[in-house]
Design a protein around this motif. Structure first.
Motif, PDB file in Angstrom:
ATOM      1  N   THR A  26       0.849  -1.267   0.004  1.00 23.50           N
ATOM      2  CA  THR A  26       0.177   0.039   0.058  1.00 23.50           C
ATOM      3  C   THR A  26       0.922   1.249  -0.107  1.00 23.50           C
ATOM      4  O   THR A  26       0.496   2.283  -0.492  1.00 23.50           O
ATOM      5  CB  THR A  26      -0.723  -0.052   1.190  1.00 23.50           C
TER       6      THR A  26
ATOM      7  N   GLY B 197       0.113  -0.222   5.931  1.00 24.31           N
ATOM      8  CA  GLY B 197       0.520  -0.051   4.651  1.00 24.31           C
ATOM      9  C   GLY B 197       1.783  -0.526   4.232  1.00 24.31           C
ATOM     10  O   GLY B 197       2.114  -1.114   3.163  1.00 24.31           O
TER      11      GLY B 197
ATOM     12  N   CYS C 285       2.017   6.044  -2.004  1.00 22.37           N
ATOM     13  CA  CYS C 285       1.757   6.771  -0.574  1.00 22.37           C
ATOM     14  C   CYS C 285       2.332   8.168  -0.759  1.00 22.37           C
ATOM     15  O   CYS C 285       3.326   8.148  -0.600  1.00 22.37           O
ATOM     16  CB  CYS C 285       1.334   6.129   0.681  1.00 22.37           C
TER      17      CYS C 285
ATOM     18  N   ARG D 140       2.928   9.993   2.009  1.00 21.21           N
ATOM     19  CA  ARG D 140       3.479  10.046   3.035  1.00 21.21           C
ATOM     20  C   ARG D 140       4.892   9.132   3.122  1.00 21.21           C
ATOM     21  O   ARG D 140       5.474   9.331   4.027  1.00 21.21           O
ATOM     22  CB  ARG D 140       2.538   9.428   4.314  1.00 21.21           C
ATOM     23  N   GLN D 141       5.157   8.703   2.003  1.00 24.77           N
ATOM     24  CA  GLN D 141       6.160   7.666   1.791  1.00 24.77           C
ATOM     25  C   GLN D 141       7.636   8.389   2.307  1.00 24.77           C
ATOM     26  O   GLN D 141       8.176   7.716   3.150  1.00 24.77           O
ATOM     27  CB  GLN D 141       6.268   6.945   0.440  1.00 24.77           C
TER      28      GLN D 141
ATOM     29  N   TYR E 178       2.468   5.101  10.228  1.00 24.08           N
ATOM     30  CA  TYR E 178       2.843   3.936  10.505  1.00 24.08           C
ATOM     31  C   TYR E 178       3.199   3.742  12.013  1.00 24.08           C
ATOM     32  O   TYR E 178       2.969   2.691  12.609  1.00 24.08           O
ATOM     33  CB  TYR E 178       4.083   3.322   9.514  1.00 24.08           C
TER      34      TYR E 178
END
Ligand code: SF4
Lengths: 510, 321
Positions: free
Chosen positions: B198, B232, B202, B204-205, B225
């Motif tokens: 996921t 994810g 994203c 936000r990676q 996370y």
């Protein structure tokens, strides 16, 4: 006597059978039966309260967002959360976008397609109905397939995905939209309004439609804008006698919807759509107190530890029984509301929501025609028109830079409930938290309210009342019964069965 | 012309509604382009002929069943009777048992049909299972060795719900005769959708890479996370590359990934990251050892670009770290 079991009664979300007993062509008994049990309330026990935000939307794939909104309001109350205005706005926009999607899909994909039924073949407007409303091919049907999903785009902009987003949380929403998101959502709703609501559904300008106040106004509208589906429905529907079937309970109930963003509270919220009960015999309004709600399992495949009594959802129990029993026949519990000391079995849905909100057009229609299949469908159009406006208003009120979330304090022991209007009617969630875990979780769904079995005093629920007395032209093609059930947008995942007698048993698909 | 039958067991209809969201092509265009005849679908059929007749005609060989789509869990309860889910006069599980060996292909659509999903969650009050898996274990309702007439096992399109693109692409591969067993992963899911996590795509990676946590919900920045329960990093799904409703994904709107494409969904205690005593998340990113994670985190945190450690768009509060 002739008994029929219509199983499955399709185009309802989930599994509904309907057992009806005919004398001649007249329905004399009717039993809606839910044949599916999934045990969500049992699964929620001992889980974390926030887990209800992920699990309860999965009760229903078409109104999961309403379950989410009920769940989050119950948690707001339990956690005494303060919810920033932005968050209430976004929740409202999501809830209404889901309702828009559902109203369109219900109207065209589930309900109107029955106009192609052979019963109506001899009507001189049959061809027009087929051209518009036939499944897969009808012009309005195709437009509905295309435009209904655009409502889900609005939902996804703030909810991440539809179905089954989990972006509402106690204290607000997880989203933090930027002005471009607002702009896009507004672009989509404006396009739905001009290309679908005005062109296909209403046939004329939305703001003018919202001014209609009486049957006379609606007649005038049908003359001025004869090409809108609502005009056709209003004219053809009476020719097909849809205004003569499916009356049912004379109590219309709505939990109310769309809390005010400026002064959000859970106990006694200020709501855009009012909460209450309308007695159609007296046209009297009463307010609602959730403490007066009860569930019975006399005829349902459940047992209560203290026997056959009505339980308030905070004390509610979900102990399923094996579905073999002589006197029980459904997985739906019986909902009753104690009004002035008497137990009533109300009707819920778009018609009730509009009526309780005192919508002048709907009230005039009810005054002249009473509750029936045709009005339930008209109410869907009216509601869809109104919510388009409200979505735009709420989007305009959003303040970029202001918070969308305020973390509530942890509370290890508490209770809360959330009452909302799902697309097919009033929906409530009740949560009891102990040791930071879910001690009890109970859900009352609209389908359950409409289609529950008898209570322990033998009183039948709204749907059975609505079916009993119906004259079916052709018992082999009981389309009238399908109209009555479908006008409620029966949703059997949230919970329903047709036919009885001893002469002949047959299974019918509608 | 290929015949497709769609049935629902312990389902919420979420996959059906998801299917209706398909665009370019929409579901009806798709069926006509691919020459697929919808024998019956619970929400879409007009049902002039009864589904019971259709199912009986399949069973007695009058109708060929090319594609059998099943949505929802297979309900075995109570006491293996299957009567918690009656359909057209029989437990649904019995219909599945008769229809499955006659099907050329079977698609389990959604997490419930794939692995048991929500109804099979602890304490599994309905004895639910997936068609060929029960959670992680191969077997499920039809058994480990079951093969459809094409020779393939059940094709799982997990997810709660499955995305319409995943469903229609899978059906198109089947109807064009391009689906082979080596296109499926260890859970019999099409690898084209279930190879990446996921996190791929994203937004936000970057925050994940530099171990910058979002401490509280309701914000666009920071990774979910470390504190907020995002799954994810160890969930296989293309949710951030094939967007939902053409618009977004959970993590894009700040909702942690719930891991709904995996066999263990629902794992519960969502919105919260469980940690061990030294404060490290109990579940690590897919394929990462504890040692690597610790070393890598220290380096990553120390080298985080300064512009990422405070809010990019000015907003009150200290919700990022
Ligand atoms: S852990 Fe979640 S929020 Fe963080 S990068 Fe991965 S998918 Fe995005």
């Amino acid at each position: 006597m002739n008994e029929k079991i219509i199983s499955p009664l399709n185009r309802v979300e989930g599994d509904l059978d309907l057992k009806v007993v005919f004398r001649g062509n007249k329905v004399i008994e009717a039993y809606p039966m839910s044949r599916l049990f999934r045990g969500i309330e049992i699964i929620l026990k001992n889980k974390y309260p926030m887990d209800s935000l992920v699990i309860t939307p999965r009760i229903c794939g078409i109104c999961g967002g309403s379950h989410l909104m009920s769940a989050v309001e119950a948690l707001d109350m339990a956690y005494k959360a303060e919810v920033p205005p932005n968050a209430v706005l976004l929740r409202n926009i999501m809830a209404l976008a889901e309702m828009g999607q559902n109203d369109v899909r219900h109207t065209y994909l589930m309900f109107m397609i029955d106009t192609v039924n052979k019963k109506y073949e001899k009507m001189d407007f049959y061809k027009d109905m087929v051209t518009r409303w036939a499944p897969f091919y009808g012009t309005s049907y195709k437009a509905a397939v295309k435009w209904s999903k655009r409502y889900t785009e609005i939902y996804a902009i703030f909810g991440g995905q539809w179905p089954h987003g989990s972006s509402m949380v106690p204290g607000g929403v997880t989203a933090d939209p930027y002005p471009n998101d607002i702009l896009k959502a507004r672009g989509i709703i404006n396009e739905i309004t001009s290309e679908f609501i005005e062109k296909v559904m209403l046939g004329g300008p939305l703001d003018q439609f919202l001014q209609l106040k009486s049957v006379k106004d609606l007649d005038q509208w049908s003359q001025d804008y004869p090409n809108g589906d609502i005009s056709k429905l209003w004219i053809y529907g009476r020719e097909m006698k849809w205004d003569k079937i499916g009356k049912g309970s004379n109590f219309l109930m709505s939990f109310g919807h769309v809390p005010s963003a400026e002064d959000y509270t859970t106990e006694n919220p200020k709501l855009r759509f009012k909460r209450g009960i309308l007695n159609l015999d007296t046209m009297e309004f009463s307010s609602i107190d959730q403490a007066n709600m009860l569930e019975f399992v006399t005829k349902s495949f459940y047992s209560y530890s203290n026997g056959d009594i009505g339980l308030h959802p905070f004390e509610g129990e979900t102990n399923p029984l094996s579905p073999f029993s002589n006197d029980k026949y459904t997985f739906t519990k019986t909902f009753r509301y104690k009004l002035n000391g008497k137990l009533i079995a109300p009707e819920v849905g778009a018609l009730s929501m509009m009526a309780v909100d005192n919508n002048p057009l709907i009230i005039d229609l009810l005054n002249k025609l009473g509750s029936n299949v045709l009005l339930r469908e008209i109410a869907r159009f009216v509601r869809l028109a109104i919510i388009s406006e409200i979505i735009i208003e709420e989007l305009e009120k959003f303040r970029f830079g202001e918070p969308t979330y305020k973390k509530p304090l942890d509370i290890a022991e508490s209770k809360g409930y959330g009452l909302v209007e799902a697309s097919r009617g009033s929906l409530g969630h009740w949560i009891v938290i102990k040791d930071n875990k879910i001690f009890n979780y109970q859900v009352v769904t609209p389908t359950q309210i409409n289609m529950g079995p008898e209570d322990s005093y033998g009183n039948i629920s709204h749907m059975s009342k609505a079916l009993i007395g119906t004259i079916v032209e052709d018992i082999e093609n009981p389309i009238e019964l399908a109209h009555i059930v479908r006008s409620h947008d029966a949703c059997m995942v949230c919970n329903v069965h047709v036919l009885d007698g001893n002469v002949e048993k047959m299974v019918l698909r509608l | 012309m290929r015949n497709l039958l769609w049935l629902q067991g312990g389902a919420c209809s979420g996959n059906t509604l998801s299917l209706l969201n398909a665009s370019d092509p929409d579901v009806f265009e798709f069926f006509s382009q691919h020459n697929i005849k919808l024998l019956w679908h619970p929400s879409l059929s007009l049902d002039s002929i009864g589904v019971k007749r259709i199912m009986e005609d399949i069973i007695n060989g009058k109708i060929r069943l090319n594609i059998f789509v099943f949505e929802g869990s297979v309900i075995l309860g109570p006491n293996n009777s299957g009567t918690f889910n009656m359909f057209a006069g029989k437990p649904m599980k019995d219909w599945v048992k008769y229809l499955a060996p006659l099907s050329e292909y079977i698609i389990a659509v959604g997490d419930c049909a794939s692995f048991g999903g929500i109804p099979a969650a602890d304490p599994n009050p309905t004895q639910s299972t997936g068609l060929q898996f029960f959670k992680k274990e191969i077997g499920g309702f039809l058994g480990k060795n079951f093969r459809t007439k094409s020779g393939l096992p059940i094709i799982n399109i997990s997810g709660c719900p499955a995305h319409p693109d995943w469903i229609l692409t899978t059906i198109s591969l089947i109807s064009e005769g391009k689906m082979t067993e080596d296109m499926l992963d260890e859970f019999n899911r099409p690898k084209i959708f279930y190879s990446t996590t996921t996190q791929f795509g994203c937004p936000r990676q970057p925050y994940f890479t530099y171990k910058i946590s979002s401490k509280e919900l309701g914000h666009k920045e920071g990774c979910l996370y470390f504190d907020l329960g995002c799954r994810g990093a160890y969930t296989k799904s293309p949710c951030n590359s094939i967007l939902w409703n053409n618009q977004s994904s959970k993590t894009r709107v700040g909702t942690p990934c719930m891991g709904c494409t995996e066999f263990d969904f629902p794992t519960f205690n969502f919105f919260h990251t469980e940690k061990n005593r030294s404060g490290i998340p109990k579940r690590l990113p897919l394929g990462m050892s504890r040692g690597t994670y610790v070393t890598f985190s220290a380096v990553a945190k120390g080298s985080a670009p300064q512009f990422l450690v405070r809010p990019l768009i000015k907003k009150k509060g200290d919700w990022i770290e």
